[in-house]
Enzyme design. Structure first.
Site, PDB file in Angstrom:
ATOM      1  N   GLN A  29     -29.988  16.030  34.507  1.00 62.26           N
ATOM      2  CA  GLN A  29     -29.811  15.394  33.673  1.00 62.26           C
ATOM      3  C   GLN A  29     -28.279  15.785  33.000  1.00 62.26           C
ATOM      4  OE1 GLN A  29     -32.114  12.342  33.900  1.00 62.26           O
ATOM      5  NE2 GLN A  29     -32.094  13.795  35.965  1.00 62.26           N
ATOM      6  N   ALA A  61     -37.526   6.436  28.382  1.00 58.29           N
ATOM      7  CA  ALA A  61     -37.330   7.690  29.400  1.00 58.29           C
ATOM      8  C   ALA A  61     -35.423   7.739  29.720  1.00 58.29           C
ATOM      9  CB  ALA A  61     -38.017   6.899  30.310  1.00 58.29           C
ATOM     10  N   HIS A  62     -35.543   8.539  30.415  1.00 61.81           N
ATOM     11  CA  HIS A  62     -33.404   8.414  30.788  1.00 61.81           C
ATOM     12  C   HIS A  62     -32.844   6.599  31.321  1.00 61.81           C
ATOM     13  CE1 HIS A  62     -34.380   9.765  35.396  1.00 61.81           C
ATOM     14  NE2 HIS A  62     -35.497   7.951  35.305  1.00 61.81           N
ATOM     15  N   ASN A  63     -31.652   7.046  31.008  1.00 63.83           N
ATOM     16  CA  ASN A  63     -30.680   5.260  31.209  1.00 63.83           C
ATOM     17  C   ASN A  63     -31.942   4.409  30.554  1.00 63.83           C
ATOM     18  OD1 ASN A  63     -30.154   7.605  33.557  1.00 63.83           O
ATOM     19  ND2 ASN A  63     -28.443   6.805  32.968  1.00 63.83           N
TER      20      ASN A  63
END
Length: 346
Positions: A198, A239-241
């Protein structure tokens, strides 16, 4: 600090009923009001307390109907709840703030700390970190390498900002929240799951508040965003993005899966879950414990799993308790129909 009813009325543009020289030194709930305290009445359910409260001053809405005389001095305003919030902000801002770097803190030689800042004992400020003016970093907080924090922020104890996180001005991060941990990214393989690095970051814009033990993951690439004015409760997972639009609020235990885009001015109740890669429009209101499997258009008010409009949802739940009896009746009717069919056969 002591203020008179007259001074308070000037601040909130209110109308005094009673003694304009009544003095207050503290705040209290209306049911717990004592002499020298200011309280407020915004919810009609609490109206009966106004007749017996010992608070010296009470903020009330102009349209509040009172059936009996009140001992306290009243200040009538358009919105009592908003006014008490304003007064609390003034009260909080007037408190003296800590400044200086505690000798037990670690600040990297190349970190830049602004004017009137506070760095508490055992806080860690890593290489390349920039901290804006008047920001407070409380004990045991960790600002990893190349973090940027704006001015007038409050970084509470045990907050962890991973490397390259960007935080705007007037941001409050409550104890134990983690910003910039790796997103949950793994690729299945013959031997298990291969970790997907990441390499992005998290960007938190101005006037955001993040609750205790909330987690905001860094992006796989690019950035995870909390836009201006976002408010997150405790134990929220971003969460991511993910991108959370400006002025959106989320209650405790909300979970937003990866690459979801949430619009502006949305409100999510507790334990709402949103599936990944969804797009949620602006001014969307989601009731508590709802599960959102996909996209939602602007302005929707939904609840349940899958989500439904409010009226159909509550109508269906009104009959839910009758379903076992209805199921039994349907089975009995089916047996009767089958018996009649046998009788009607030539």
């Amino acid at each position: 600090m002591e203020f008179t009813a007259k001074q308070i009325a000037q601040v909130v543009n209110g109308e005094i009923v009673g003694d304009e020289n009544a003095a207050v030194r503290s705040f209290a709930k209306i049911e717990e009001g004592q002499a020298g305290a200011i309280s407020f009445l915004a919810n009609p359910k609490y109206t009966h307390y106004i007749y017996e409260t010992k608070a010296s001053v009470v903020l009330i809405n102009k349209d509040t109907k009172l059936e009996k005389p009140v001992k306290a001095t009243l200040i009538k305003v358009d919105n009592a709840y908003e006014c008490v919030a304003k007064l609390l902000q003034i009260y909080e801002a007037a408190k003296p703030k800590k400044t200086g770097i505690d000798p037990l803190a670690f600040v990297a030689p190349d970190a830049r700390v602004g004017e009137n800042c506070y760095i508490g004992a055992f806080a860690y400020v890593g290489s390349g970190v920039v901290v804006g003016n008047n920001t407070q970093v409380y004990p045991h907080a960790t600002l990893c390498d190349n973090v940027r924090v704006g001015s007038n922020c409050i970084i509470n104890p045990h907050v962890c900002l991973y490397h390259d996180v960007v935080v705007g001005d007037r941001v409050i991060l409550h104890a134990g929240c983690v910003v910039g941990a790796d997103g949950f990214g793994f690729a299945p393989s013959e031997n298990g799951y291969d970790k997907i690095p990441q390499i992005g970051n998290v960007v938190i814009e101005d006037d955001v508040e993040v609750g205790a033990n909330t987690c905001i993951d860094r992006s796989t690439m690019g950035s995870t965003y909390l836009r201006k004015g976002v408010k997150l409760d405790n134990l929220v997972q971003i969460a991511h993005n993910v991108e959370v639009g400006a002025h959106t609020v989320m209650s405790a235990q909300v979970g937003i899966a990866g690459s979801t885009k949430v619009g502006q001015w949305c409100m999510f109740g507790g334990q709402v879950g949103v599936a990944g890669h969804s797009t949620i429009g602006n001014k969307v209101f989601i009731g508590a414990q709802s599960g959102i499997p996909g996209n939602i258009k602007d302005g929707k008010q939904l609840i349940g799993t899958p989500p439904m409009e409010l009226k159909p949802y509550f109508k269906s739940h009104a009959v839910l308790k009758y379903l076992p009896d209805m199921y039994k009746q349907v089975n009995e009717l089916q047996k009767e129909i089958d018996e009649l069919k046998k009788q009607l056969k030539p």
